[in-house]
Design an enzyme around this catalytic site. Structure first.
Site, PDB file in Angstrom:
ATOM      1  N   HIS A  91       0.844  -1.190   0.000  1.00 44.17           N
ATOM      2  CA  HIS A  91       0.000   0.000   0.000  1.00 44.17           C
ATOM      3  C   HIS A  91       0.878   1.238   0.000  1.00 44.17           C
ATOM      4  O   HIS A  91       2.100   1.160   0.125  1.00 44.17           O
ATOM      5  CB  HIS A  91      -0.918   0.007   1.226  1.00 44.17           C
ATOM      6  CG  HIS A  91      -0.170   0.075   2.523  1.00 44.17           C
ATOM      7  ND1 HIS A  91       0.519  -1.018   3.040  1.00 44.17           N
ATOM      8  CD2 HIS A  91       0.041   1.089   3.399  1.00 44.17           C
ATOM      9  CE1 HIS A  91       1.098  -0.673   4.166  1.00 44.17           C
ATOM     10  NE2 HIS A  91       0.838   0.614   4.409  1.00 44.17           N
ATOM     11  N   ASP A 100       0.945   5.181   1.902  1.00 44.26           N
ATOM     12  CA  ASP A 100       0.363   5.742   3.126  1.00 44.26           C
ATOM     13  C   ASP A 100      -0.547   6.948   2.917  1.00 44.26           C
ATOM     14  O   ASP A 100      -1.358   7.246   3.785  1.00 44.26           O
ATOM     15  CB  ASP A 100       1.484   6.123   4.109  1.00 44.26           C
ATOM     16  CG  ASP A 100       2.063   4.904   4.807  1.00 44.26           C
ATOM     17  OD1 ASP A 100       1.414   3.847   4.774  1.00 44.26           O
ATOM     18  OD2 ASP A 100       3.160   5.006   5.381  1.00 44.26           O
ATOM     19  N   HIS A 156       4.823  -0.068  -0.087  1.00 39.86           N
ATOM     20  CA  HIS A 156       5.523  -0.980   0.818  1.00 39.86           C
ATOM     21  C   HIS A 156       4.537  -1.951   1.455  1.00 39.86           C
ATOM     22  O   HIS A 156       3.325  -1.721   1.463  1.00 39.86           O
ATOM     23  CB  HIS A 156       6.245  -0.201   1.919  1.00 39.86           C
ATOM     24  CG  HIS A 156       5.338   0.716   2.701  1.00 39.86           C
ATOM     25  ND1 HIS A 156       4.926   1.938   2.229  1.00 39.86           N
ATOM     26  CD2 HIS A 156       4.745   0.574   3.919  1.00 39.86           C
ATOM     27  CE1 HIS A 156       4.128   2.520   3.111  1.00 39.86           C
ATOM     28  NE2 HIS A 156       3.995   1.702   4.144  1.00 39.86           N
ATOM     29  N   ARG A 216       6.312  -9.905  16.751  1.00 41.62           N
ATOM     30  CA  ARG A 216       7.008  -8.760  16.151  1.00 41.62           C
ATOM     31  C   ARG A 216       6.403  -7.470  16.695  1.00 41.62           C
ATOM     32  O   ARG A 216       5.214  -7.222  16.543  1.00 41.62           O
ATOM     33  CB  ARG A 216       6.862  -8.805  14.633  1.00 41.62           C
ATOM     34  CG  ARG A 216       7.393  -7.583  13.871  1.00 41.62           C
ATOM     35  CD  ARG A 216       6.904  -7.685  12.426  1.00 41.62           C
ATOM     36  NE  ARG A 216       7.458  -6.706  11.525  1.00 41.62           N
ATOM     37  CZ  ARG A 216       6.934  -5.497  11.299  1.00 41.62           C
ATOM     38  NH1 ARG A 216       5.861  -5.101  11.962  1.00 41.62           N
ATOM     39  NH2 ARG A 216       7.494  -4.688  10.412  1.00 41.62           N
TER      40      ARG A 216
END
Length: 732
Positions: A579, A581, A651, A661
């Protein structure tokens, strides 16, 4: 029933004239309170009560305006269905040889009977004033869901928080750039008595096709072609249904005469009837645009239905349903009969079928055949009106064949089409230009922080990886903060990720961390560290990217993703899809549409990593095709990735296949209007306790936008795209 071909165009024209008769034959009916009242009057009454502080009355009128509008649409549908068979005898006579030159009179008889049926049916349920068309202002208010904006405050004042949260969420779906509503929703999530059920879109029934569209794209991304086929079929059917519903509303709703054809004009009754009929056809043609426009966007997806058919035939082919793929592809060819790619695919499918001549001869679906034929007949009439009756018509479709347009209009029509094609080609340019105003390569002001990767190593523009931003002890403290907050019932309580069912998800904002610390549930110094990290990052990136104007933190989110044990085998999805931002990425055309629901105010993005003891979870950059990977970044404690938020930096995040994570996602804006108000609230809470807040030296402010309402925040760019793929949520 097959109509005489010579009369087909006349049939379509007469079919819509009934609207004129429907309006002209309306008579006064009882204005009983049992009949549906004008929903615009109820809305205005609710707004007046709102500004008078009469909250109970405001809630009553506003809710009644919404329910009355829904009831009115339902009555129109019921009456339309009831009157379909009206005048059937007259209609049957149209096929009779004895009709001859009286064909038009029999047609008029059928139209008049149908109009009379509708007038009587509507009069049974709707007041005379309720049948009148509403103003364009009211259309705008309801299309932007502004009644829910008023309801949100009203229910908050009445301390009905569950209803307030529901209204806020429903409004925010169509106004995702509304900063105050976003902050309100976050506050409602933390309020006692507000459950998850409150955050449901009350208008979801009108947007089912978008849910199916997104679900189909999701299955495509996972290469689950069987489920993708099911979803695309359902999406096509729902799109057709929504289009029919919209067309029906045009047909039964009182239409306005064009401004230059009103009661003061010199036109005669026949000219007015023609203008009214063309207005109805134009309304029905515009349903293509209405159905193809997502809530919160100002422009529609071009070729919405053909795009779905294109996706469907590919999914069917890959799922092994070759016969279905042939039928869908033949349906697509009705829109673009000379498209080379489609013809090549049809040849491929025919070769795959081999000797199965029956499947090779499969015809397009009848629903699509009717859709295309009807649309072409309507376009011919509308272009006739443009050429001969000075009517204005904007064709909503790119697929309209040239021979439908009169010769005298074709030159202008070709010019407009060429402009659209050129605009679409702009997104296919290979060379990327970053117009963000940032210029990578500035100094790094923090001792111990090193530049690990720059634009050259990351194969892009305005990208950087910095190491040493945090110590191991600081990373451990923030991870512990996330763990403590999750155990205290904050974040998403270990829910499944919004992007994949194979991971769970926890989140924490600065304000929530402060409140938890005041309640003694988390360490206060850790909450302050979370806040300070934002100031640390903004100082580094403002310097490195040499920001020429003010830079403000727009949003900060501590996010942990955990792989679901025993649910990782054969994963092909991503932890976060590719996508951009601050715009909506369309990989097929390589365009990025800067309009809601994208967070168009974002200028810089950053991810500050906290650990590396997990598998997967790498950040990767791509080209605009969302496939060609240009760089990868492996997380580690204290590693900061910063990049401009625009279309030069698509990204995504690879799947987290084991472990947990954790990272701190941050977004920055040049517009002070869009700064993170929750940070300021947290700082105010500390100040009230007599504690100082360490902040970096204030940088110069950027220009603030003029207004805060949905109308003023709407972007001016009205470019339209085809088959857009949105980026989903924000957490990285």
């Amino acid at each position: 029933m097959a109509l005489l071909s010579d009369h087909l165009t006349v049939y379509v024209a007469f079919h819509i004239v009934f609207l004129s008769l429907f309006q002209l034959t309306q008579s006064s009916s009882s204005n009983s309170l049992s009949l549906l009242q004008p929903y615009d009057f109820l809305y205005y009454s609710g707004v007046r009560a709102y500004f008078s502080g009469e909250w109970g009355k405001a809630a009553e009128f506003l809710e009644k305006s919404i329910s009355t509008k829904e009831s009115l649409f339902r009555v129109r549908r019921q009456c339309h269905d009831q009157c379909v068979s009206a005048g059937q005898d007259a209609l049957n006579n149209l096929d009779s040889e004895r009709v001859g030159s009286l064909w038009d009179l029999w047609m008029l008889d059928w139209v008049q009977q149908k109009a009379e049926c509708l007038r009587f049916c509507m009069g049974q349920s709707v007041s005379t004033t309720g049948l009148l068309p509403v103003s364009t202002d009211i259309d705008y208010e309801f299309s932007t869901r502004n009644p829910y904006n008023f309801l949100q405050v009203t229910y908050y004042k009445l301390e009905k928080l569950q209803k307030a949260a529901s209204a806020a969420h429903t409004y925010f779906v169509a106004n995702p750039s509304h900063l105050e509503m976003r902050n309100n929703i976050e506050k409602y999530r933390r309020m006692e008595g507000v459950t998850d059920e409150a955050f449901q879109d009350r208008e979801i029934e009108n947007e089912k096709h978008w849910g199916l569209y997104d679900s189909a794209v999701h299955y495509e991304a996972s290469s689950d072609w069987v489920h993708a086929t099911e979803r695309w079929k359902a999406c096509v059917n729902e799109t057709l249904r929504q289009t029919e519903e919209c067309r029906m509303q045009c047909e039964v709703t009182s239409q306005r005469l064009p401004e230059d054809r009103g009661v003061e004009s010199v036109d005669g009754v026949f000219e007015k009837a023609a203008a009214l009929s063309l207005s109805l056809l134009s309304c029905q043609q515009s349903c293509v645009t209405q159905v193809a426009t997502r809530p919160g966007r100002i422009s529609s997806q071009e070729d919405f239905l053909p795009t779905q058919l294109e996706h469907l035939h590919i999914a069917q082919f890959k799922a092994g349903d070759i016969r279905g793929a042939v039928q869908t592809l033949r349906s697509l060819l009705l829109f673009y009969p000379s498209d080379k790619d489609s013809l090549d695919n049809l040849q491929l499918y025919s070769e795959t079928l081999g000797g199965d001549t029956e499947s090779q001869g499969t015809q397009p679906t009848q629903e699509i055949v009717r859709y295309v034929n009807r649309s072409l007949q309507e376009k011919k009439l509308l272009y006739f009106g443009v050429e001969n009756l000075d009517f204005t018509f904007i064709d909503p479709d790119l697929w309209t064949p040239e021979d439908v347009v009169p010769e005298s209009l074709r030159e202008n029509w070709r010019a407009e089409k060429e402009k659209m094609n050129e605009k679409m080609k702009e997104g296919e340019q290979v060379e990327e230009v970053d117009d963000s105003g940032f210029f990578a390569g500035g100094s790094v002001p923090q001792v111990g922080v090193t530049i690990t990767m720059d634009d050259e190593l990351l194969n892009g523009t305005n990208r950087v990886v910095l190491d040493g931003v945090m110590t191991q002890k600081e990373c451990d403290r923030i991870i512990q903060l996330a763990t403590a907050a999750a155990s205290a019932g904050d974040g998403y309580r270990g829910r499944r990720s919004p992007h994949t069912p194979h991971e769970t998800f926890e989140g924490l904002t600065v304000l929530r961390a402060v409140k938890l610390s005041q309640d003694g549930l988390v360490n206060q110094s850790d909450a302050r560290l979370l806040h300070e990290l934002g100031e640390r990052v903004i100082g580094l990136l403002h310097s490195y990217f040499r920001s020429p104007s003010g830079l403000f933190i727009s949003f900060t989110h501590l996010v942990c993703r955990t792989a679901v044990e025993g649910d990782q085998e054969g994963r092909v999805d991503l932890s976060h899809p590719v996508h951009v931002d601050n715009c909506l990425l369309e990989p097929e055309t390589k365009q990025c549409w800067k309009e809601p629901p994208a967070f168009i105010h974002r200028d810089l993005s950053a991810i500050l990593y906290l650990n590396d003891n997990f598998d997967g979870g790498e950040l990767f950059f791509t080209n605009r095709d969302a496939k060609t990977v240009t760089a990868r970044v492996k997380p580690s404690c204290g590693r900061l990735v910063g990049f401009s938020s625009g279309p030069v930096n698509p990204h995504g995040v690879t799947a987290v296949t084991s472990g947990r994570r954790c990272s701190l996602a941050l977004w920055f804006t040049k517009e002070k209007l869009y700064r993170d108000m929750e940070r300021e609230e947290a700082e105010a809470m500390w100040a009230a306790d007599g504690q100082k807040v360490v902040k970096k030296e204030e940088v110069a402010e950027g220009s603030a936008t003029a207004g805060r309402n949905a109308r003023s925040q709407a972007p001016k760019d009205r470019n339209r795209g085809r088959g857009r793929v949105t980026g989903g949520k924000d957490e990285l």
